[in-house]
Design an enzyme around this catalytic site. Structure first.
Site, PDB file in Angstrom:
ATOM      1  N   ASP A 155      32.165 -78.636 -17.315  1.00 25.11           N
ATOM      2  CA  ASP A 155      32.833 -77.875 -18.372  1.00 25.11           C
ATOM      3  C   ASP A 155      32.822 -76.375 -18.067  1.00 25.11           C
ATOM      4  O   ASP A 155      33.806 -75.674 -18.328  1.00 25.11           O
ATOM      5  CB  ASP A 155      32.198 -78.179 -19.742  1.00 25.11           C
ATOM      6  CG  ASP A 155      30.672 -78.279 -19.704  1.00 25.11           C
ATOM      7  OD1 ASP A 155      30.083 -78.023 -18.639  1.00 25.11           O
ATOM      8  OD2 ASP A 155      30.074 -78.614 -20.734  1.00 25.11           O
ATOM      9  N   SER A 203      30.999 -74.861 -26.039  1.00 26.72           N
ATOM     10  CA  SER A 203      29.723 -74.261 -25.607  1.00 26.72           C
ATOM     11  C   SER A 203      29.857 -73.644 -24.218  1.00 26.72           C
ATOM     12  O   SER A 203      29.451 -72.497 -23.992  1.00 26.72           O
ATOM     13  CB  SER A 203      28.605 -75.307 -25.572  1.00 26.72           C
ATOM     14  OG  SER A 203      28.457 -75.897 -26.821  1.00 26.72           O
TER      15      SER A 203
END
Ligand code: MEV
Length: 311
Positions: free
Chosen positions: A138, A95
């Site tokens: 991330d 994502s």
């Protein structure tokens, strides 16, 4: 230019998950599975998204929407296509990688001057608007690449480098999809119920990450492995481990790993084992042990390059 492709790497959390949400540092490495986003200018008058491998296209939609607004982009229509060599099922950060690659492709297509810090700020905003929480580690890994010492929201983003060998890792997938948002909420609930206990754990994890960072820089894999084991104990105390993760961790340790722990939110997804690369047979033995314990070994190379425009 009417078409630009950008790619961004996935990530593996080495140490510090959950604690990083509460202002402590974590250690994260970018991995060589790259997600590609191509943006083509069209005359369709709309933004079309073809992202068959992406679980949740909201991330791409939001990235495009915020990027177009922030950089005052005028267009007649856009076609966005994605290509991914890794499935969202592993929890390797697809994502965040798709958000980052989308923003980078947009910047490239419309020749905007945007540095990595600004890219991070917007990518983090996209992630928060779609999933409501998260530290942004991330997105940082997808943008900056390498191995990072990272604090929530990008308060600190520092590359950590080690002169010698590549981090000797084996990654095992449990076969169970983890629900990161739920697990972060679960820890938040425990923290409300047992503030002192949970704060003590989070603080201890933060200290382990600092030591882990030093061990990483020194290339002291035995020490890093031990620190990962301690980190895993605290994650267990936080209630985010699972029988499947514990099985794979135990199997890897019995087969001779320096240390092993879950990587990411927990519950399922992947575990990592730091192997003793001084022993020739170490890696195949650990791989075999993880497979025998029911895990799927995911081949990745750590310390990958951050986001880049490919063409
Ligand atoms: C999830 O992969 C890692 C967590 O620390 C959440 C986050 O940092 O966004 C649990």
């Amino acid at each position: 230019m009417t078409e630009v492709t950008a790619t961004a790497p996935g990530k593996l959390m080495l140490m510090g998950e959950h604690a990083v949400v509460y202002g402590r540092p974590c250690l994260v490495t970018a991995v060589d599975r790259r997600l590609a986003v191509t943006i083509t200018e069209t005359q369709s008058g709309k933004v079309e998204i073809k992202a068959p491998q992406v679980n949740n296209t909201q991330f791409v939609e939001k990235a495009l929407k915020l990027g177009v607004k922030r950089w005052k982009i005028k267009h007649q229509g856009l076609l966005v296509t994605t290509q991914s060599p890794f499935s969202g099922k592993y929890g390797l950060g697809s994502s965040a990688a798709v958000v980052v690659a989308s923003l980078k492709a947009l910047v490239g297509l419309f020749s905007k001057k945007v540095d990595n810090r600004e890219l991070f700020k917007l990518a983090y905003q996209v992630i928060l608007e779609v999933q409501g929480l998260g530290s942004g580690f991330d997105a940082a890994a997808a943008i900056f690449g390498g191995t990072l010492y990272f604090v929530t929201g990008g308060r600190v983003i520092e590359k950590v480098e080690n002169k010698g060998s590549v981090l000797p890792l084996v990654v095992g997938y449990t076969g169970i999809k983890s629900n990161s948002v739920e697990l972060v909420k679960q820890v938040a609930q425990s923290r409300q119920q047992f503030p002192e206990k949970v704060e003590r754990i989070l603080q201890a994890i933060g200290k382990l990450v600092d030591q882990g960072c030093a061990a990483y820089i020194a290339g002291d894999w035995e020490k890093l492995g031990k620190l990962m084991d301690f980190n895993q104990e605290y994650l267990r105390d936080l209630g985010v481990s699972s029988p499947q993760l514990e099985n794979l961790i135990l199997a890897a340790k019995r087969a001779g790993a320096w240390g092993a722990k879950l990587s990411g939110a927990g519950g399922g997804d992947c575990m990592i084992a730091l192997i003793n690369s001084e022993v020739d047979q170490s890696k195949p033995l650990i791989i075999e042990a993880i497979r025998k314990a029911g895990g799927e070994v995911v081949e990745v190379i750590p310390n990958a390059e951050g986001v880049r425009v490919e063409s």
